[in-house]
Design a protein around this motif. Sequence first.
Motif, PDB file in Angstrom:
ATOM      1  N   SER A   1       0.836  -1.187   0.000  1.00 36.68           N
ATOM      2  CA  SER A   1       0.000   0.000   0.000  1.00 36.68           C
ATOM      3  C   SER A   1       0.882   1.252   0.000  1.00 36.68           C
ATOM      4  CB  SER A   1      -0.905   0.004   1.224  1.00 36.68           C
ATOM      5  OG  SER A   1      -0.164   0.073   2.394  1.00 36.68           O
ATOM      6  N   ALA A   2       0.245   2.409  -0.135  1.00 35.63           N
ATOM      7  CA  ALA A   2       0.962   3.674  -0.131  1.00 35.63           C
ATOM      8  C   ALA A   2       0.434   4.537   1.002  1.00 35.63           C
ATOM      9  CB  ALA A   2       0.779   4.387  -1.467  1.00 35.63           C
ATOM     10  N   VAL A   3       1.303   5.412   1.495  1.00 38.46           N
ATOM     11  CA  VAL A   3       0.906   6.366   2.527  1.00 38.46           C
ATOM     12  C   VAL A   3       0.947   7.754   1.914  1.00 38.46           C
ATOM     13  CG1 VAL A   3       1.461   7.360   4.766  1.00 38.46           C
ATOM     14  CG2 VAL A   3       1.751   4.906   4.396  1.00 38.46           C
ATOM     15  N   ILE A   4      -0.114   8.495   2.106  1.00 40.05           N
ATOM     16  CA  ILE A   4      -0.224   9.840   1.544  1.00 40.05           C
ATOM     17  C   ILE A   4      -0.303  10.852   2.674  1.00 40.05           C
ATOM     18  CG2 ILE A   4      -1.538  11.378   0.052  1.00 40.05           C
ATOM     19  CD1 ILE A   4      -2.744   8.950  -1.298  1.00 40.05           C
ATOM     20  N   SER A   5       0.559  11.838   2.616  1.00 40.67           N
ATOM     21  CA  SER A   5       0.518  12.955   3.563  1.00 40.67           C
ATOM     22  C   SER A   5      -0.126  14.135   2.858  1.00 40.67           C
ATOM     23  CB  SER A   5       1.927  13.317   4.027  1.00 40.67           C
ATOM     24  OG  SER A   5       2.535  12.226   4.674  1.00 40.67           O
ATOM     25  N   GLN A   6      -1.224  14.605   3.413  1.00 47.22           N
ATOM     26  CA  GLN A   6      -1.957  15.714   2.803  1.00 47.22           C
ATOM     27  C   GLN A   6      -1.981  16.875   3.789  1.00 47.22           C
ATOM     28  OE1 GLN A   6      -5.823  14.704   1.189  1.00 47.22           O
ATOM     29  NE2 GLN A   6      -6.442  16.838   0.985  1.00 47.22           N
ATOM     30  N   LYS A   7      -1.723  18.068   3.264  1.00 49.34           N
ATOM     31  CA  LYS A   7      -1.806  19.241   4.118  1.00 49.34           C
ATOM     32  C   LYS A   7      -2.196  20.469   3.326  1.00 49.34           C
ATOM     33  CE  LYS A   7       3.220  20.004   3.954  1.00 49.34           C
ATOM     34  NZ  LYS A   7       4.444  20.127   4.804  1.00 49.34           N
ATOM     35  N   PRO A   8      -2.841  21.446   3.963  1.00 54.56           N
ATOM     36  CA  PRO A   8      -3.198  21.453   5.371  1.00 54.56           C
ATOM     37  C   PRO A   8      -4.374  20.532   5.673  1.00 54.56           C
ATOM     38  CG  PRO A   8      -4.160  23.361   4.303  1.00 54.56           C
ATOM     39  CD  PRO A   8      -3.334  22.649   3.247  1.00 54.56           C
ATOM     40  N   CYS A  23      -0.151  17.104  -1.586  1.00 60.00           N
ATOM     41  CA  CYS A  23      -0.160  15.680  -1.280  1.00 60.00           C
ATOM     42  C   CYS A  23       1.188  15.069  -1.633  1.00 60.00           C
ATOM     43  CB  CYS A  23      -1.277  14.957  -2.026  1.00 60.00           C
ATOM     44  SG  CYS A  23      -2.850  15.012  -1.150  1.00 60.00           S
ATOM     45  N   GLN A  24       1.759  14.396  -0.661  1.00 60.69           N
ATOM     46  CA  GLN A  24       3.039  13.723  -0.817  1.00 60.69           C
ATOM     47  C   GLN A  24       2.816  12.233  -0.605  1.00 60.69           C
ATOM     48  OE1 GLN A  24       6.390  15.268  -1.258  1.00 60.69           O
ATOM     49  NE2 GLN A  24       6.774  13.135  -1.786  1.00 60.69           N
ATOM     50  N   VAL A  25       3.278  11.429  -1.568  1.00 54.55           N
ATOM     51  CA  VAL A  25       3.113   9.977  -1.492  1.00 54.55           C
ATOM     52  C   VAL A  25       4.467   9.354  -1.178  1.00 54.55           C
ATOM     53  CG1 VAL A  25       2.187   7.950  -2.671  1.00 54.55           C
ATOM     54  CG2 VAL A  25       1.394  10.229  -3.305  1.00 54.55           C
ATOM     55  N   ASP A  26       4.447   8.270  -0.416  1.00 52.97           N
ATOM     56  CA  ASP A  26       5.720   7.671  -0.011  1.00 52.97           C
ATOM     57  C   ASP A  26       6.263   6.691  -1.038  1.00 52.97           C
ATOM     58  OD1 ASP A  26       4.675   5.003   2.283  1.00 52.97           O
ATOM     59  OD2 ASP A  26       3.986   5.544   0.283  1.00 52.97           O
ATOM     60  N   SER A  27       5.648   6.607  -2.199  1.00 55.81           N
ATOM     61  CA  SER A  27       6.149   5.773  -3.285  1.00 55.81           C
ATOM     62  C   SER A  27       5.755   6.425  -4.605  1.00 55.81           C
ATOM     63  CB  SER A  27       5.595   4.353  -3.193  1.00 55.81           C
ATOM     64  OG  SER A  27       4.182   4.368  -3.231  1.00 55.81           O
ATOM     65  N   GLN A  28       6.395   5.989  -5.668  1.00 61.31           N
ATOM     66  CA  GLN A  28       6.099   6.579  -6.970  1.00 61.31           C
ATOM     67  C   GLN A  28       4.798   6.001  -7.530  1.00 61.31           C
ATOM     68  OE1 GLN A  28       9.630   5.925  -9.340  1.00 61.31           O
ATOM     69  NE2 GLN A  28      10.622   7.751  -8.530  1.00 61.31           N
ATOM     70  N   CYS A  93      -6.988  13.887  -1.877  1.00 65.24           N
ATOM     71  CA  CYS A  93      -6.182  13.343  -2.957  1.00 65.24           C
ATOM     72  C   CYS A  93      -6.122  11.827  -2.777  1.00 65.24           C
ATOM     73  CB  CYS A  93      -4.790  13.937  -2.981  1.00 65.24           C
ATOM     74  SG  CYS A  93      -3.801  13.584  -1.523  1.00 65.24           S
ATOM     75  N   SER A  94      -5.885  11.147  -3.870  1.00 62.73           N
ATOM     76  CA  SER A  94      -5.781   9.704  -3.803  1.00 62.73           C
ATOM     77  C   SER A  94      -4.871   9.204  -4.900  1.00 62.73           C
ATOM     78  CB  SER A  94      -7.160   9.042  -3.908  1.00 62.73           C
ATOM     79  OG  SER A  94      -7.679   9.179  -5.208  1.00 62.73           O
ATOM     80  N   VAL A  95      -4.399   7.969  -4.724  1.00 59.60           N
ATOM     81  CA  VAL A  95      -3.571   7.340  -5.733  1.00 59.60           C
ATOM     82  C   VAL A  95      -4.186   6.000  -6.090  1.00 59.60           C
ATOM     83  CG1 VAL A  95      -1.497   8.516  -4.947  1.00 59.60           C
ATOM     84  CG2 VAL A  95      -2.035   6.243  -4.045  1.00 59.60           C
ATOM     85  N   ASP A  96      -3.908   5.597  -7.306  1.00 60.08           N
ATOM     86  CA  ASP A  96      -4.459   4.362  -7.844  1.00 60.08           C
ATOM     87  C   ASP A  96      -3.431   3.249  -7.650  1.00 60.08           C
ATOM     88  OD1 ASP A  96      -5.619   3.388 -11.179  1.00 60.08           O
ATOM     89  OD2 ASP A  96      -5.584   2.318  -9.271  1.00 60.08           O
ATOM     90  N   LEU A  97      -3.797   2.268  -6.867  1.00 58.98           N
ATOM     91  CA  LEU A  97      -2.901   1.142  -6.617  1.00 58.98           C
ATOM     92  C   LEU A  97      -3.242  -0.055  -7.495  1.00 58.98           C
ATOM     93  CD1 LEU A  97      -2.670   1.346  -2.734  1.00 58.98           C
ATOM     94  CD2 LEU A  97      -1.158   2.354  -4.447  1.00 58.98           C
ATOM     95  N   GLY A  98      -4.093   0.171  -8.491  1.00 59.52           N
ATOM     96  CA  GLY A  98      -4.476  -0.913  -9.379  1.00 59.52           C
ATOM     97  C   GLY A  98      -5.858  -1.415  -9.056  1.00 59.52           C
ATOM     98  N   GLN A  99      -6.423  -2.130  -9.987  1.00 59.89           N
ATOM     99  CA  GLN A  99      -7.808  -2.557  -9.829  1.00 59.89           C
ATOM    100  C   GLN A  99      -8.009  -3.411  -8.594  1.00 59.89           C
ATOM    101  OE1 GLN A  99      -8.706  -4.289 -13.731  1.00 59.89           O
ATOM    102  NE2 GLN A  99     -10.223  -2.697 -13.981  1.00 59.89           N
ATOM    103  N   LEU A 100      -7.010  -4.207  -8.269  1.00 57.70           N
ATOM    104  CA  LEU A 100      -7.199  -5.124  -7.150  1.00 57.70           C
ATOM    105  C   LEU A 100      -7.250  -4.393  -5.825  1.00 57.70           C
ATOM    106  CD1 LEU A 100      -7.384  -7.983  -6.074  1.00 57.70           C
ATOM    107  CD2 LEU A 100      -4.886  -8.084  -6.078  1.00 57.70           C
ATOM    108  N   TYR A 101      -6.476  -3.340  -5.687  1.00 58.32           N
ATOM    109  CA  TYR A 101      -6.338  -2.674  -4.394  1.00 58.32           C
ATOM    110  C   TYR A 101      -7.116  -1.370  -4.289  1.00 58.32           C
ATOM    111  CZ  TYR A 101      -2.733  -6.143  -3.842  1.00 58.32           C
ATOM    112  OH  TYR A 101      -2.074  -7.330  -3.761  1.00 58.32           O
ATOM    113  N   GLY A 102      -7.651  -0.886  -5.390  1.00 52.71           N
ATOM    114  CA  GLY A 102      -8.427   0.337  -5.316  1.00 52.71           C
ATOM    115  C   GLY A 102      -7.544   1.538  -5.088  1.00 52.71           C
TER     116      GLY A 102
END
Lengths: 114, 116
Positions: A1-8, A23-28, A93-102
């Motif tokens: 999974s990915a971790v997203i830091s959103q601010k403020p 929004c900063q994501v901990d992976s590409q 904000c959100s990121v797409d981890l693929g169909q399986l993970y949403g």
Amino acid sequence: SAVISQKPSRDICQRGTSLTIQCQVDSQVTMMFWYRQQPGQSLTLIATANQGSEATYESGFVIDKFPISRPNLTFSTLTVSNMSPEDSSIYLCSVDLGQLYGYTFGSGTRLTVV
Amino acid sequence: AQTVTQSQPEMSVQEAETVTLSCTYDTSENNYYLFWYKQPPSRQMILVIRQEAYKQQNATENRFSVNFQKAAKSFSLKISDSQLGDTAMYFCAFIINAGNNRKLIWGLGTSLAVNP
């Protein structure tokens, strides 16, 4: 999974001003998404942001009002410009981890325009 | 049209009891993925459970399970042994492919209150 830091996490802004949400994501990730959630409502997709190209906006949302930057594969910003009270919402904000993970989501920004 | 319908805007359940949230959807695609998300008052959107449409076996995740009826396009969520921390908005969603992008199609949500 990915971790997203959103601010403020929240802000109260004067009408006519602009706010930039980060929004900063901990992976590409290839695609990042920006949503608006008005009080008591479901999520509405504002735009899809791919690195290296212009964001793709959904019907009813325009770049002049919601400019988006995506300078690299881990970061994106959404600006809410020339704000009015109708812009008071939660922005996610959100990121797409693929169909399986949403999608994985940031913690949201609660914006109040006065 | 791709739609998700959650027919229960609000529900409540007593702590330790079981509750089922309903969701129906419409899509012409045969291969897709379904999700339940939880949004507590903290507003963090949390993935609760997911189901691949090509799998007949219902997904389970601890106290959370789904009843997936593909022919009926139904995807209900059962929460067993409800806890106070389960109080949240619950959104049903599924992923479709839309050109070069995948999109999540969302229901309007069900507000669940777990009462002590």
